[in-house]
Scaffold this motif. Sequence first.
Motif, PDB file in Angstrom:
ATOM      1  N   TYR A  19       7.423   4.911  10.663  1.00  0.00           N
ATOM      2  CA  TYR A  19       6.547   4.182   9.753  1.00  0.00           C
ATOM      3  C   TYR A  19       5.231   4.944   9.644  1.00  0.00           C
ATOM      4  N   PRO A  20       5.025   5.668   8.545  1.00  0.00           N
ATOM      5  CA  PRO A  20       3.752   6.376   8.348  1.00  0.00           C
ATOM      6  C   PRO A  20       2.752   5.498   7.607  1.00  0.00           C
ATOM      7  N   ARG A  21       1.484   5.628   7.964  1.00  0.00           N
ATOM      8  CA  ARG A  21       0.441   4.898   7.243  1.00  0.00           C
ATOM      9  C   ARG A  21      -0.789   5.795   7.132  1.00  0.00           C
ATOM     10  N   PHE A  22      -1.111   6.186   5.918  1.00  0.00           N
ATOM     11  CA  PHE A  22      -2.238   7.081   5.689  1.00  0.00           C
ATOM     12  C   PHE A  22      -3.417   6.368   5.035  1.00  0.00           C
ATOM     13  N   GLY A  23      -3.217   5.178   4.519  1.00  0.00           N
ATOM     14  CA  GLY A  23      -4.327   4.400   3.991  1.00  0.00           C
ATOM     15  C   GLY A  23      -5.089   3.720   5.116  1.00  0.00           C
ATOM     16  N   GLN A  24      -6.203   3.105   4.769  1.00  0.00           N
ATOM     17  CA  GLN A  24      -7.068   2.504   5.784  1.00  0.00           C
ATOM     18  C   GLN A  24      -6.435   1.272   6.410  1.00  0.00           C
ATOM     19  N   THR A  25      -6.542   1.186   7.724  1.00  0.00           N
ATOM     20  CA  THR A  25      -6.234  -0.030   8.467  1.00  0.00           C
ATOM     21  C   THR A  25      -7.346  -0.242   9.489  1.00  0.00           C
ATOM     22  N   MET A  26      -7.388  -1.437  10.019  1.00  0.00           N
ATOM     23  CA  MET A  26      -8.337  -1.766  11.073  1.00  0.00           C
ATOM     24  C   MET A  26      -7.584  -1.927  12.393  1.00  0.00           C
ATOM     25  N   GLU A  27      -8.309  -1.837  13.475  1.00  0.00           N
ATOM     26  CA  GLU A  27      -7.661  -1.909  14.781  1.00  0.00           C
ATOM     27  C   GLU A  27      -6.915  -3.222  14.989  1.00  0.00           C
ATOM     28  N   TRP A  28      -7.443  -4.332  14.479  1.00  0.00           N
ATOM     29  CA  TRP A  28      -6.752  -5.603  14.649  1.00  0.00           C
ATOM     30  C   TRP A  28      -5.460  -5.669  13.829  1.00  0.00           C
ATOM     31  N   ASP A  29      -5.328  -4.794  12.811  1.00  0.00           N
ATOM     32  CA  ASP A  29      -4.080  -4.736  12.054  1.00  0.00           C
ATOM     33  C   ASP A  29      -2.937  -4.161  12.887  1.00  0.00           C
ATOM     34  N   THR A  30      -3.250  -3.265  13.803  1.00  0.00           N
ATOM     35  CA  THR A  30      -2.225  -2.453  14.460  1.00  0.00           C
ATOM     36  C   THR A  30      -2.041  -2.709  15.946  1.00  0.00           C
ATOM     37  N   HIS A  35       0.849  -1.190   0.000  1.00  0.00           N
ATOM     38  CA  HIS A  35       0.000   0.000   0.000  1.00  0.00           C
ATOM     39  C   HIS A  35       0.886   1.242   0.000  1.00  0.00           C
ATOM     40  N   SER A  36       0.788   2.052  -1.041  1.00  0.00           N
ATOM     41  CA  SER A  36       1.515   3.322  -1.088  1.00  0.00           C
ATOM     42  C   SER A  36       0.547   4.411  -1.552  1.00  0.00           C
ATOM     43  N   ASP A  37       0.866   5.679  -1.235  1.00  0.00           N
ATOM     44  CA  ASP A  37      -0.034   6.764  -1.593  1.00  0.00           C
ATOM     45  C   ASP A  37       0.736   8.076  -1.601  1.00  0.00           C
ATOM     46  N   PRO A  38       0.222   9.092  -2.285  1.00  0.00           N
ATOM     47  CA  PRO A  38       0.916  10.386  -2.360  1.00  0.00           C
ATOM     48  C   PRO A  38       1.096  11.054  -0.999  1.00  0.00           C
ATOM     49  N   GLU A  39       0.154  10.824  -0.065  1.00  0.00           N
ATOM     50  CA  GLU A  39       0.273  11.458   1.245  1.00  0.00           C
ATOM     51  C   GLU A  39       1.502  10.951   1.999  1.00  0.00           C
ATOM     52  N   THR A  40       1.805   9.668   1.837  1.00  0.00           N
ATOM     53  CA  THR A  40       3.016   9.128   2.456  1.00  0.00           C
ATOM     54  C   THR A  40       4.254   9.792   1.885  1.00  0.00           C
ATOM     55  N   GLU A  41       4.270   9.961   0.563  1.00  0.00           N
ATOM     56  CA  GLU A  41       5.415  10.617  -0.076  1.00  0.00           C
ATOM     57  C   GLU A  41       5.579  12.046   0.431  1.00  0.00           C
ATOM     58  N   ALA A  42       4.484  12.775   0.563  1.00  0.00           N
ATOM     59  CA  ALA A  42       4.550  14.153   1.033  1.00  0.00           C
ATOM     60  C   ALA A  42       5.028  14.216   2.482  1.00  0.00           C
ATOM     61  N   PHE A  43       4.578  13.280   3.295  1.00  0.00           N
ATOM     62  CA  PHE A  43       5.008  13.263   4.691  1.00  0.00           C
ATOM     63  C   PHE A  43       6.501  12.988   4.804  1.00  0.00           C
ATOM     64  N   PHE A  50     -14.316   0.183  14.091  1.00  0.00           N
ATOM     65  CA  PHE A  50     -12.957  -0.245  14.415  1.00  0.00           C
ATOM     66  C   PHE A  50     -11.940   0.069  13.315  1.00  0.00           C
ATOM     67  N   ARG A  51     -12.246   1.079  12.516  1.00  0.00           N
ATOM     68  CA  ARG A  51     -11.282   1.540  11.511  1.00  0.00           C
ATOM     69  C   ARG A  51     -10.336   2.562  12.136  1.00  0.00           C
ATOM     70  N   ASN A  52      -9.078   2.487  11.762  1.00  0.00           N
ATOM     71  CA  ASN A  52      -8.106   3.504  12.155  1.00  0.00           C
ATOM     72  C   ASN A  52      -8.103   4.640  11.146  1.00  0.00           C
ATOM     73  N   GLY A  53      -7.738   5.806  11.605  1.00  0.00           N
ATOM     74  CA  GLY A  53      -7.405   6.888  10.701  1.00  0.00           C
ATOM     75  C   GLY A  53      -5.916   6.850  10.398  1.00  0.00           C
ATOM     76  N   PRO A  54      -5.391   7.876   9.741  1.00  0.00           N
ATOM     77  CA  PRO A  54      -3.951   7.942   9.472  1.00  0.00           C
ATOM     78  C   PRO A  54      -3.156   7.918  10.780  1.00  0.00           C
ATOM     79  N   PHE A  55      -1.968   7.332  10.725  1.00  0.00           N
ATOM     80  CA  PHE A  55      -1.110   7.314  11.906  1.00  0.00           C
ATOM     81  C   PHE A  55       0.352   7.281  11.466  1.00  0.00           C
ATOM     82  N   VAL A  56       1.221   7.596  12.427  1.00  0.00           N
ATOM     83  CA  VAL A  56       2.663   7.484  12.222  1.00  0.00           C
ATOM     84  C   VAL A  56       3.256   6.789  13.439  1.00  0.00           C
TER      85      VAL A  56
END
Length: 284
Positions: free
Chosen positions: A226-237, A189-197, A268-274
């Motif tokens: 480790y930045p993550r701006f795409g969707q994750t769920m609480e059980w992922d993290t 999973h990659s996205d422009p927001e990660t690149e900008a961060f 149980f969805r996460n928002g963006p996190f670092v």
Amino acid sequence: MPLETLPATDGQLNAGRPIDRDAIAEIFAEIALEAGVAVMAVYASDCHARRKPDKSPVCDADEYAEAIILERLAARLPHLPVLAEEAAAHGQNAVSGSTFILVDPVDGTREFLSRNGEFTINIGLIVDGAPQAGVVYAPALGQLWIGGASAYACMVAPGAALPPPHQRRRIHVRPAPPQGLTALESRSHSDPETEAFLAQLPIKERRAAGSSLKFCAVAEGDADVYPRFGQTMEWDTAAGDAILRAAGGMVLDRERHPLQYGKVGAQFRNGPFVAWGDPNAIVR
């Protein structure tokens, strides 16, 4: 319920006495090692990959491992409600109270299907919105990370006995290297927001990795952010977050607050996190 008052119900502990985070993590680790046998049996055969309603992949390993984990948790920690990924996919996503367990039986199913070994079994304890204990096990790599009051790592094969504490390596985040940071990115999973961060940071090296292995790399001082701006769920993290916090790091949301768990309203969805190792490296 405060963690210190959780009753011990496992036969290997003194029933009726308080249980601590390390004791919970030990139980999680033993269960993950057992589930790893089922995961690796599927890994060596036809995994029958298919798509869930949300279009994410699932295979036999997810379902077999989850069944084992849920059965063992029910036997050893029956007082704790559990939210598990595949059960949630079938509508079973209700947990009561502020103390519960999150389970991702195979985190990184895409990595599992590509046979690159970068998938994990994740089990985490949530108390009052924060991860307090967690285990991440990479069965194909034979690597186990445990987080409770402190964080540890060790090598252990699926189905083997959990190594005693003196055979584990204590891990801790590292200070931000003056020559630049090592950043981890999702392999799938990659996205422009990660690149900008990342463009804001003094990055020396970037590496891709799958699943919760990224949290563990930061926790043991092998990477810094480790930045993550795409969707994750609480059980992922949850499990990786618990290990990173135990190792002295942190996972912050967009408002730079510690990532919260038990977000029923958000399903149980996460928002963006670092995820950060050294607090001094955080972008203000």
